[in-house]
Design a protein around this motif. Structure first.
Motif, PDB file in Angstrom:
ATOM      1  N   PHE A 107      10.836   3.684  42.450  1.00 54.20           N
ATOM      2  CA  PHE A 107      10.558   2.885  43.814  1.00 54.20           C
ATOM      3  C   PHE A 107      11.770   3.016  44.010  1.00 54.20           C
ATOM      4  O   PHE A 107      12.828   3.380  43.945  1.00 54.20           O
ATOM      5  CB  PHE A 107      10.779   1.093  42.258  1.00 54.20           C
ATOM      6  N   LEU A 108      11.604   3.207  45.484  1.00 51.76           N
ATOM      7  CA  LEU A 108      13.091   3.575  46.317  1.00 51.76           C
ATOM      8  C   LEU A 108      13.443   2.157  47.245  1.00 51.76           C
ATOM      9  O   LEU A 108      12.631   1.377  47.675  1.00 51.76           O
ATOM     10  CB  LEU A 108      12.023   4.697  47.508  1.00 51.76           C
ATOM     11  N   VAL A 109      14.294   2.072  48.005  1.00 49.46           N
ATOM     12  CA  VAL A 109      14.953   0.943  48.525  1.00 49.46           C
ATOM     13  C   VAL A 109      15.433   1.781  50.297  1.00 49.46           C
ATOM     14  O   VAL A 109      15.805   3.093  50.117  1.00 49.46           O
ATOM     15  CB  VAL A 109      16.416   0.747  47.713  1.00 49.46           C
ATOM     16  N   LYS A 110      15.544   1.121  51.263  1.00 49.40           N
ATOM     17  CA  LYS A 110      15.848   1.786  52.486  1.00 49.40           C
ATOM     18  C   LYS A 110      17.418   1.297  52.683  1.00 49.40           C
ATOM     19  O   LYS A 110      17.651   0.252  52.595  1.00 49.40           O
ATOM     20  CB  LYS A 110      15.125   1.643  53.190  1.00 49.40           C
ATOM     21  N   GLU A 111      18.648   1.664  52.695  1.00 45.77           N
ATOM     22  CA  GLU A 111      19.615   0.896  53.032  1.00 45.77           C
ATOM     23  C   GLU A 111      20.216   2.215  53.502  1.00 45.77           C
ATOM     24  O   GLU A 111      20.479   4.078  54.189  1.00 45.77           O
ATOM     25  CB  GLU A 111      20.975   1.515  51.423  1.00 45.77           C
ATOM     26  N   ASN A 112      21.087   1.830  54.842  1.00 47.38           N
ATOM     27  CA  ASN A 112      21.720   1.991  55.978  1.00 47.38           C
ATOM     28  C   ASN A 112      20.989   3.233  56.330  1.00 47.38           C
ATOM     29  O   ASN A 112      21.456   4.477  56.780  1.00 47.38           O
ATOM     30  CB  ASN A 112      23.246   3.361  55.716  1.00 47.38           C
ATOM     31  N   ASP A 113      19.334   2.919  57.034  1.00 44.82           N
ATOM     32  CA  ASP A 113      18.086   3.465  57.411  1.00 44.82           C
ATOM     33  C   ASP A 113      18.171   5.138  56.274  1.00 44.82           C
ATOM     34  O   ASP A 113      17.400   5.969  57.060  1.00 44.82           O
ATOM     35  CB  ASP A 113      18.894   4.496  59.252  1.00 44.82           C
ATOM     36  N   SER A 114      18.533   4.684  55.405  1.00 49.45           N
ATOM     37  CA  SER A 114      18.367   6.123  53.992  1.00 49.45           C
ATOM     38  C   SER A 114      17.637   5.380  53.579  1.00 49.45           C
ATOM     39  O   SER A 114      17.267   4.338  52.710  1.00 49.45           O
ATOM     40  CB  SER A 114      19.642   7.179  53.436  1.00 49.45           C
ATOM     41  N   TRP A 115      16.295   6.450  52.908  1.00 57.54           N
ATOM     42  CA  TRP A 115      15.887   6.031  51.017  1.00 57.54           C
ATOM     43  C   TRP A 115      15.977   6.648  50.526  1.00 57.54           C
ATOM     44  O   TRP A 115      16.819   7.413  50.545  1.00 57.54           O
ATOM     45  CB  TRP A 115      14.774   6.488  51.513  1.00 57.54           C
ATOM     46  N   LEU A 116      16.747   5.407  49.342  1.00 53.72           N
ATOM     47  CA  LEU A 116      16.969   6.412  47.975  1.00 53.72           C
ATOM     48  C   LEU A 116      16.342   5.878  46.946  1.00 53.72           C
ATOM     49  O   LEU A 116      16.068   4.389  46.780  1.00 53.72           O
ATOM     50  CB  LEU A 116      18.549   5.234  47.890  1.00 53.72           C
ATOM     51  N   ILE A 117      16.106   6.642  45.679  1.00 50.72           N
ATOM     52  CA  ILE A 117      15.651   5.589  44.672  1.00 50.72           C
ATOM     53  C   ILE A 117      16.223   4.864  43.716  1.00 50.72           C
ATOM     54  O   ILE A 117      17.239   5.399  43.214  1.00 50.72           O
ATOM     55  CB  ILE A 117      15.114   7.592  43.849  1.00 50.72           C
ATOM     56  N   ASP A 118      15.584   4.312  43.199  1.00 51.78           N
ATOM     57  CA  ASP A 118      16.190   2.969  43.164  1.00 51.78           C
ATOM     58  C   ASP A 118      16.073   2.642  41.540  1.00 51.78           C
ATOM     59  O   ASP A 118      16.669   2.738  40.328  1.00 51.78           O
ATOM     60  CB  ASP A 118      15.913   2.200  43.052  1.00 51.78           C
ATOM     61  N   LYS A 119      14.382   2.809  41.446  1.00 53.56           N
ATOM     62  CA  LYS A 119      13.495   2.702  39.380  1.00 53.56           C
ATOM     63  C   LYS A 119      13.097   3.891  39.527  1.00 53.56           C
ATOM     64  O   LYS A 119      12.897   3.632  40.688  1.00 53.56           O
ATOM     65  CB  LYS A 119      13.779   1.323  39.524  1.00 53.56           C
ATOM     66  N   THR A 120      12.854   4.436  38.173  1.00 53.54           N
ATOM     67  CA  THR A 120      11.767   5.272  38.229  1.00 53.54           C
ATOM     68  C   THR A 120      11.239   4.545  36.631  1.00 53.54           C
ATOM     69  O   THR A 120      11.404   4.606  35.711  1.00 53.54           O
ATOM     70  CB  THR A 120      12.738   6.480  37.950  1.00 53.54           C
ATOM     71  N   LEU A 121       9.939   4.112  36.848  1.00 51.56           N
ATOM     72  CA  LEU A 121       8.669   4.577  35.774  1.00 51.56           C
ATOM     73  C   LEU A 121       8.313   4.979  34.608  1.00 51.56           C
ATOM     74  O   LEU A 121       7.442   5.790  36.221  1.00 51.56           O
ATOM     75  CB  LEU A 121       8.498   2.721  35.881  1.00 51.56           C
ATOM     76  N   TRP A 122       8.126   6.354  33.914  1.00 48.85           N
ATOM     77  CA  TRP A 122       7.556   7.585  33.566  1.00 48.85           C
ATOM     78  C   TRP A 122       6.877   6.771  32.238  1.00 48.85           C
ATOM     79  O   TRP A 122       7.413   6.866  31.182  1.00 48.85           O
ATOM     80  CB  TRP A 122       8.577   7.969  33.758  1.00 48.85           C
ATOM     81  N   GLN A 123       6.824   7.839  31.540  1.00 50.90           N
ATOM     82  CA  GLN A 123       5.344   8.219  30.638  1.00 50.90           C
ATOM     83  C   GLN A 123       5.325   9.847  30.876  1.00 50.90           C
ATOM     84  O   GLN A 123       4.424   9.469  31.603  1.00 50.90           O
ATOM     85  CB  GLN A 123       4.172   7.030  30.181  1.00 50.90           C
ATOM     86  N   SER A 124       4.823   9.981  29.196  1.00 60.41           N
ATOM     87  CA  SER A 124       4.137  11.668  29.022  1.00 60.41           C
ATOM     88  C   SER A 124       2.744  11.021  29.736  1.00 60.41           C
ATOM     89  O   SER A 124       2.123  10.007  28.905  1.00 60.41           O
ATOM     90  CB  SER A 124       4.547  11.509  27.849  1.00 60.41           C
ATOM     91  N   VAL A 125       2.209  12.015  29.796  1.00 58.02           N
ATOM     92  CA  VAL A 125       0.633  11.864  30.180  1.00 58.02           C
ATOM     93  C   VAL A 125       0.296  12.661  28.656  1.00 58.02           C
ATOM     94  O   VAL A 125       0.298  13.873  28.539  1.00 58.02           O
ATOM     95  CB  VAL A 125       0.057  12.999  31.637  1.00 58.02           C
ATOM     96  N   LEU A 126      -1.229  12.030  28.415  1.00 59.81           N
ATOM     97  CA  LEU A 126      -2.036  13.237  27.319  1.00 59.81           C
ATOM     98  C   LEU A 126      -3.029  13.525  27.741  1.00 59.81           C
ATOM     99  O   LEU A 126      -3.426  12.815  28.575  1.00 59.81           O
ATOM    100  CB  LEU A 126      -2.656  12.208  25.727  1.00 59.81           C
TER     101      LEU A 126
END
Length: 126
Positions: A107-126
């Motif tokens: 989940f990225l947000v745009k701050e001061n004309d730059s994209w930054l990663i704010d949240k990561t939601l993850w899981q292993s894939v079986l």
């Protein structure tokens, strides 16, 4: 232009882990970023509890995760799911270790004309 920048920023996430490079976290993540997810324990064949870590813990994980060079050379499957003016969602699938795939939603947000990663939601894939 947004898609190219969002793709570039998103690829810095696994690159930081692969190269043990916390400067990529400093540059491409917000100061309050979090990483939340579920890891599967292949030895016990059970899911571990939900884990949420902040930016300091993310950096510690980056420094230790690939010390033994467990991340194989593999393609990153990246798909931009949505882009708005100030937010974007990206899905990444890749092998985090040999025969150990993971799925991450960034989940990225745009701050001061730059994209930054704010949240990561993850899981292993079986």
């Amino acid at each position: 232009m947004n898609q190219n920048e969002i793709t570039k920023v998103s690829k810095m996430y696994p690159k930081a882990f692969k190269e043990l490079d916390t400067s990529l976290i400093d540059k491409y993540f917000t100061k309050g970023a979090t990483k939340t997810g579920f890891m599967y324990d292949y030895e016990s064949q059970k899911w571990l509890d939900l884990s949420t870590v902040g930016i300091d813990e993310i950096k510690q994980w980056v420094l230790t995760y690939n010390k033994e060079k467990i991340m194989p050379e593999s393609e990153i499957e990246l798909k931009i799911l949505d882009i708005q003016d100030k937010i974007a969602v990206v899905k990444i699938d890749l092998y985090w270790a040999e025969n150990r795939k993971g799925c991450d939603y960034l989940f990225l947000v745009k701050e001061n004309d730059s994209w930054l990663i704010d949240k990561t939601l993850w899981q292993s894939v079986l």
